[in-house]
Motif scaffolding. Structure first.
Motif, mmCIF file in Angstrom:
data_model
loop_
_atom_site.group_PDB
_atom_site.id
_atom_site.type_symbol
_atom_site.label_atom_id
_atom_site.label_comp_id
_atom_site.label_asym_id
_atom_site.label_seq_id
_atom_site.Cartn_x
_atom_site.Cartn_y
_atom_site.Cartn_z
ATOM 1 N N ASN A 184 -0.573 -0.911 -39.249
ATOM 2 C CA ASN A 184 -0.271 -1.303 -37.876
ATOM 3 C C ASN A 184 -0.777 -0.188 -36.971
ATOM 4 O O ASN A 184 -0.013 0.630 -36.480
ATOM 5 C CB ASN A 184 1.226 -1.546 -37.686
ATOM 6 C CG ASN A 184 1.524 -2.204 -36.355
ATOM 7 O OD1 ASN A 184 0.617 -2.527 -35.599
ATOM 8 N ND2 ASN A 184 2.790 -2.402 -36.068
ATOM 9 N N ASP A 185 -2.081 -0.178 -36.787
ATOM 10 C CA ASP A 185 -2.758 0.877 -36.042
ATOM 11 C C ASP A 185 -3.071 0.389 -34.628
ATOM 12 O O ASP A 185 -3.874 -0.533 -34.457
ATOM 13 C CB ASP A 185 -4.049 1.257 -36.768
ATOM 14 C CG ASP A 185 -4.807 2.383 -36.100
ATOM 15 O OD1 ASP A 185 -4.433 2.805 -34.984
ATOM 16 O OD2 ASP A 185 -5.786 2.851 -36.703
ATOM 17 N N PRO A 186 -2.457 0.983 -33.612
ATOM 18 C CA PRO A 186 -2.716 0.533 -32.240
ATOM 19 C C PRO A 186 -4.169 0.741 -31.808
ATOM 20 O O PRO A 186 -4.633 0.091 -30.871
ATOM 21 C CB PRO A 186 -1.762 1.373 -31.392
ATOM 22 C CG PRO A 186 -1.353 2.514 -32.252
ATOM 23 C CD PRO A 186 -1.512 2.085 -33.676
ATOM 24 N N ASP A 187 -4.898 1.620 -32.495
ATOM 25 C CA ASP A 187 -6.304 1.848 -32.161
ATOM 26 C C ASP A 187 -7.247 0.866 -32.858
ATOM 27 O O ASP A 187 -8.436 0.840 -32.576
ATOM 28 C CB ASP A 187 -6.708 3.285 -32.520
ATOM 29 C CG ASP A 187 -5.975 4.310 -31.665
ATOM 30 O OD1 ASP A 187 -5.644 3.980 -30.500
ATOM 31 O OD2 ASP A 187 -5.726 5.420 -32.161
ATOM 32 N N GLY A 243 -7.654 -5.141 -34.510
ATOM 33 C CA GLY A 243 -6.873 -6.185 -35.166
ATOM 34 C C GLY A 243 -5.380 -5.945 -35.089
ATOM 35 O O GLY A 243 -4.584 -6.843 -35.327
ATOM 36 N N GLY A 244 -5.002 -4.695 -34.762
ATOM 37 C CA GLY A 244 -3.581 -4.361 -34.684
ATOM 38 C C GLY A 244 -2.903 -4.465 -36.033
ATOM 39 O O GLY A 244 -3.451 -4.051 -37.048
ATOM 40 N N GLU A 245 -1.724 -5.030 -36.039
ATOM 41 C CA GLU A 245 -0.965 -5.164 -37.282
ATOM 42 C C GLU A 245 -1.717 -6.096 -38.239
ATOM 43 O O GLU A 245 -2.080 -7.216 -37.887
ATOM 44 C CB GLU A 245 0.426 -5.725 -36.992
ATOM 45 C CG GLU A 245 1.300 -5.781 -38.213
ATOM 46 C CD GLU A 245 2.707 -6.258 -37.917
ATOM 47 O OE1 GLU A 245 3.587 -5.994 -38.749
ATOM 48 O OE2 GLU A 245 2.930 -6.890 -36.855
ATOM 49 N N PRO A 276 7.465 -1.683 -45.213
ATOM 50 C CA PRO A 276 7.130 -0.347 -44.694
ATOM 51 C C PRO A 276 6.798 -0.352 -43.209
ATOM 52 O O PRO A 276 6.294 -1.333 -42.684
ATOM 53 C CB PRO A 276 5.903 0.040 -45.522
ATOM 54 C CG PRO A 276 5.303 -1.256 -45.934
ATOM 55 C CD PRO A 276 6.453 -2.205 -46.112
ATOM 56 N N LYS A 277 7.078 0.756 -42.563
ATOM 57 C CA LYS A 277 6.767 0.905 -41.144
ATOM 58 C C LYS A 277 5.464 1.667 -40.941
ATOM 59 O O LYS A 277 4.934 1.717 -39.853
ATOM 60 C CB LYS A 277 7.905 1.632 -40.435
ATOM 61 C CG LYS A 277 9.162 0.813 -40.407
ATOM 62 C CD LYS A 277 10.284 1.540 -39.714
ATOM 63 C CE LYS A 277 11.522 0.657 -39.749
ATOM 64 N NZ LYS A 277 12.689 1.295 -39.245
ATOM 65 N N LYS A 278 4.963 2.282 -42.001
ATOM 66 C CA LYS A 278 3.728 3.056 -41.906
ATOM 67 C C LYS A 278 2.665 2.422 -42.802
ATOM 68 O O LYS A 278 2.989 1.598 -43.653
ATOM 69 C CB LYS A 278 3.984 4.498 -42.341
ATOM 70 C CG LYS A 278 4.464 4.607 -43.769
ATOM 71 C CD LYS A 278 4.725 6.033 -44.170
ATOM 72 C CE LYS A 278 5.258 6.009 -45.591
ATOM 73 N NZ LYS A 278 4.716 6.928 -46.456
#
Length: 141
Positions: free
Chosen positions: A20-23, A26-28, A57-59
């Protein structure tokens, strides 16, 4: 005929686990399925429920680190089958390598561009649609 399960296993190796990378545009994303581009995918409902239960997981993690949810894995498989494999005529292609290359191209570039490239290679009219003529040509390669 080409085996979807073999092709699917190769796709999963390159599509990874959860991020889930804001950069990332595609995002999550889970196993290559972006919430931004596929918001209606049933797997997101499962993932959201797992998150609420504290079981997701959150990461970013690799596929091996994710607690396996059988229904979620089924939804991933069905997603790739219905959104890509069936649309490229994968079940009609005899050569496993050709089917896998076409599937990979469809997933990464889009179905129409992948089919157009296959039509160009096969030397037939470029329409971006799977036709019996294309399948016949691919099966002769």
């Amino acid at each position: 005929m080409a085996d979807y399960k073999l092709a699917y296993s190769k796709i999963l190796k390159s599509e990874g686990g959860y991020v889930n990378d804001p950069d990332d545009r595609g995002g999550e994303t889970y196993k290559g399925i972006s919430r931004k581009f596929w918001p209606g995918w049933l797997g997101w409902t499962i993932i959201d429920a797992l998150k609420k239960a504290g079981k997701f997981p959150k990461k970013p993690v690799t596929p091996n680190e994710i607690e396996i949810d059988v229904q979620l894995q089924y939804e991933v498989s069905q997603f790739y089958y219905h959104q890509f494999w069936s649309k490229i005529g994968g079940d009609k292609i005899k050569n496993q390598s050709i089917a896998e290359m076409l599937l990979d191209a469809a997933v990464n570039e889009g179905i129409v561009p992948a089919i157009r490239r296959a039509q160009t290679i096969a030397g037939i009219a470029v329409t971006g649609e799977i036709t019996d003529e294309l399948i016949t040509k691919l099966n002769k390669l």
